[in-house]
Design an enzyme around this catalytic site. Structure first.
Site, short mmCIF file in Angstrom:
data_model
loop_
_atom_site.label_atom_id
_atom_site.label_comp_id
_atom_site.label_asym_id
_atom_site.label_seq_id
_atom_site.Cartn_x
_atom_site.Cartn_y
_atom_site.Cartn_z
N GLN A 99 -84.17 -11.37 37.77
CA GLN A 99 -83.29 -11.64 36.70
C GLN A 99 -82.57 -13.02 36.98
O GLN A 99 -81.85 -13.01 38.04
CB GLN A 99 -82.18 -10.39 36.20
CG GLN A 99 -81.49 -10.62 35.15
CD GLN A 99 -80.47 -9.60 34.83
OE1 GLN A 99 -79.42 -9.68 34.28
NE2 GLN A 99 -80.99 -8.27 35.15
N TYR B 153 -70.07 -4.52 35.35
CA TYR B 153 -69.62 -5.10 34.13
C TYR B 153 -68.53 -4.09 33.58
O TYR B 153 -68.76 -2.98 33.26
CB TYR B 153 -70.70 -5.05 33.04
CG TYR B 153 -71.85 -6.09 33.14
CD1 TYR B 153 -71.68 -7.04 34.24
CD2 TYR B 153 -73.08 -5.92 32.59
CE1 TYR B 153 -72.83 -8.00 34.50
CE2 TYR B 153 -74.14 -6.87 32.92
CZ TYR B 153 -73.83 -7.77 34.11
OH TYR B 153 -75.15 -8.67 34.03
N GLY C 18 -77.61 -11.06 24.98
CA GLY C 18 -76.43 -10.30 24.83
C GLY C 18 -75.91 -10.34 23.32
O GLY C 18 -76.30 -11.28 22.47
N ALA C 19 -75.23 -9.34 23.03
CA ALA C 19 -74.91 -9.07 21.53
C ALA C 19 -73.63 -8.20 21.56
O ALA C 19 -73.43 -7.28 22.24
CB ALA C 19 -75.72 -8.31 20.61
N1 LIG Z 1 -77.78 -10.93 36.56
C1 LIG Z 1 -76.47 -11.58 36.28
O1 LIG Z 1 -76.17 -11.98 37.10
C2 LIG Z 1 -76.23 -11.81 34.70
C3 LIG Z 1 -75.46 -12.75 34.34
C4 LIG Z 1 -75.11 -13.16 33.38
C5 LIG Z 1 -75.63 -12.41 31.99
N2 LIG Z 1 -76.59 -11.42 32.55
C6 LIG Z 1 -77.09 -10.37 31.63
O2 LIG Z 1 -77.63 -10.98 30.66
C7 LIG Z 1 -77.10 -10.79 29.21
C8 LIG Z 1 -77.14 -11.74 28.21
O3 LIG Z 1 -76.36 -12.84 28.86
P1 LIG Z 1 -74.96 -13.14 28.14
O4 LIG Z 1 -74.21 -11.81 27.65
O5 LIG Z 1 -74.24 -13.73 29.34
O6 LIG Z 1 -75.06 -14.31 27.18
P2 LIG Z 1 -75.77 -14.77 25.96
O7 LIG Z 1 -77.09 -13.71 25.77
O8 LIG Z 1 -76.58 -15.96 26.10
O9 LIG Z 1 -74.74 -14.89 24.60
C9 LIG Z 1 -74.40 -13.63 24.07
C10 LIG Z 1 -73.13 -13.83 23.27
O10 LIG Z 1 -73.46 -14.75 22.21
C11 LIG Z 1 -73.07 -14.44 21.10
N3 LIG Z 1 -74.23 -14.02 20.06
C12 LIG Z 1 -75.21 -13.53 20.17
N4 LIG Z 1 -76.20 -13.32 19.45
C13 LIG Z 1 -75.50 -14.26 18.47
C14 LIG Z 1 -76.00 -14.32 17.04
N5 LIG Z 1 -77.11 -14.00 16.45
N6 LIG Z 1 -75.10 -15.18 16.43
C15 LIG Z 1 -74.17 -15.78 16.83
N7 LIG Z 1 -73.63 -15.39 18.12
C16 LIG Z 1 -74.52 -14.62 18.77
C17 LIG Z 1 -72.16 -13.11 21.16
O11 LIG Z 1 -71.04 -13.43 21.44
P3 LIG Z 1 -69.51 -13.77 20.53
O12 LIG Z 1 -69.98 -12.99 19.33
O13 LIG Z 1 -68.54 -13.58 21.29
O14 LIG Z 1 -69.67 -15.30 20.36
C18 LIG Z 1 -72.81 -12.55 22.44
O15 LIG Z 1 -72.12 -11.81 23.26
C19 LIG Z 1 -75.94 -9.99 29.75
O16 LIG Z 1 -75.50 -9.20 28.72
C20 LIG Z 1 -76.20 -9.24 31.02
O17 LIG Z 1 -77.03 -8.24 30.72
C21 LIG Z 1 -76.74 -11.09 33.90
#
Ligand SMILES: NC(=O)c1ccc[n+]([C@@H]2O[C@H](COP(=O)([O-])OP(=O)(O)OC[C@H]3O[C@@H](n4cnc5c(N)ncnc54)[C@H](OP(=O)(O)O)[C@@H]3O)[C@@H](O)[C@H]2O)c1
Length: 331
Positions: free
Chosen positions: A166, A58, A278-279
């Site tokens: 994961q 990342y 994610g946040a």
């Molecule tokens: N192992 C892997 O291959 C892999 C792949 C993907 C992710 N991950 C892990 O999973 C974690 C989470 O996944 P992700 O970051 O892809 O997506 P997610 O958790 O589905 O979405 C996170 C995004 O949604 C928005 N958000 C979060 N809470 C919110 C709320 N309460 N109200 C409004 N908007 C909100 C924020 O972006 P905005 O404010 O920009 O809208 C935030 O960055 C990652 O950080 C990582 O640690 C792992």
């Protein structure tokens, strides 16, 4: 906050963890202010979140660095998970990658060290031996996998065991339900759900596909005509947004936000160990963290499952969010 044991270990992790990919900014997320990132980690800690997930991949280590800075003085309260990238799966490369991650995270132990994506060029036994060595040396407490499908998990189980896998899992991405989730349940491998809010689609901020920024419209929900899409498929935008509208209605009917309801639904699914939310801003993690205390009624869970069934069927069995069915990277 509720806490659960990580896999078969005695490590207690918060049911809602903070995912730290977006702290790196970049193509998917756009620019991210470091002060916001640090405030978000502190808000997570204050909300009872003790589990943080990052990766060397990342922002080329930047997410790990920010997390390390944010946890200064509070590292002892937390469980930190990071990942070794696919390019570093040879024995010595794993050992070196771990040293770099430890340095960036400003810690002397990684609580959960995961293979980010299966490599399949270096023998898995070689990578696994390196991970076990790190565990024996006390540099890693537990070993996890990520993006391991049935084939890769089966190979792994012939040489050892892992505490967690994961995987992409959300109301809008349920492909693991076909095969991988039951396998994880059978083998006592904890599921860590990634992209639980479908990168913002399940927070209610978008009501039509056109509102979604290009960096986030790369998943198989979206048409191949969007920029940077590599899956080459028509997508299912209309059905996805119909499902989102239904999730919005159901959430309103129970008086909760879509983000909380979406995370609470995941926490009620079999085999789920923790949800990696994610946040990028404090208020976001404050909201999703509250999902741990939200118990949905069985009929609400059923209605949410029903609302997203069509999207599940249309997207098929490949769990790869970004790669086309033909080049899906899961095995
Ligand atoms: N192992 C892997 O291959 C892999 C792949 C993907 C992710 N991950 C892990 O999973 C974690 C989470 O996944 P992700 O970051 O892809 O997506 P997610 O958790 O589905 O979405 C996170 C995004 O949604 C928005 N958000 C979060 N809470 C919110 C709320 N309460 N109200 C409004 N908007 C909100 C924020 O972006 P905005 O404010 O920009 O809208 C935030 O960055 C990652 O950080 C990582 O640690 C792992």
């Amino acid at each position: 906050m509720k806490y659960r044991r990580l896999g078969r270990t005695d490590i207690e992790v918060s049911a809602v963890a903070m995912g730290c990919w977006a702290l790196a900014g970049g193509h998917t997320w756009g620019s991210q202010d470091e002060a916001d990132s640090i405030a978000t980690v502190h808000a997570a800690l204050d909300a009872g979140v003790n589990f943080f997930d990052t990766a060397e991949g990342y922002g080329d280590g930047y997410s790990e660095e920010v997390l390390g800075r944010a946890l200064k003085g509070r590292r002892h309260e937390t469980v930190v998970a990071t990942k070794v990238s696919r390019r570093n799966l040879a024995h010595d490369a794993v050992l070196q990658a771990c040293e770099r991650s430890l340095r960036r995270l400003q810690t002397d132990v990684i609580d959960l060290y995961q293979i980010h994506w299966p490599g399949r060029t270096v023998p898995l036994a070689e990578t696994f031996a390196a991970l076990e060595k790190l565990r024996d040396q006390g540099k890693v407490r537990a070993i996890g996998m990520s993006n391991f499908g049935i084939g890769d998990l089966t190979d792994l189980l012939t040489i050892g065991h892992c505490q967690t896998d994961q995987l992409p899992y959300s109301l809008l991405w349920r492909a693991i339900e076909h095969e991988i989730q039951p396998k994880c349940v059978d083998e006592s491998i904890g599921i860590l759900c990634y992209s639980p809010l479908m990168q913002g689609l399940l927070t209610g901020k978008y009501t039509s596909p056109d509102e979604v920024p290009d960096g986030r419209a790369r998943t198989r929900h979206f048409s191949k005509d969007r920029p940077s899409v590599r899956h080459g498929e028509p997508g299912c935008e209309a059905e996805t947004f119909a499902a989102i509208a239904r999730v919005r209605q159901i959430s309103a009917s129970v008086g909760e936000s879509m983000a909380k309801v979406s995370v609470a639904w995941l926490l009620a699914q079999p085999g789920v160990n923790a949800v990696l939310a994610g946040a990028r801003k404090p208020e976001q993690i404050r909201e999703t963290a509250q999902a741990a205390a939200l118990t949905l009624a069985p009929e609400t869970i059923e209605a949410l499952t029903e609302a997203t069934e069509k999207v599940k069927q249309l997207l098929g069995t490949s769990p790869d969010i970004w790669g086309g069915k033909a080049e899906g990277r899961f095995r």
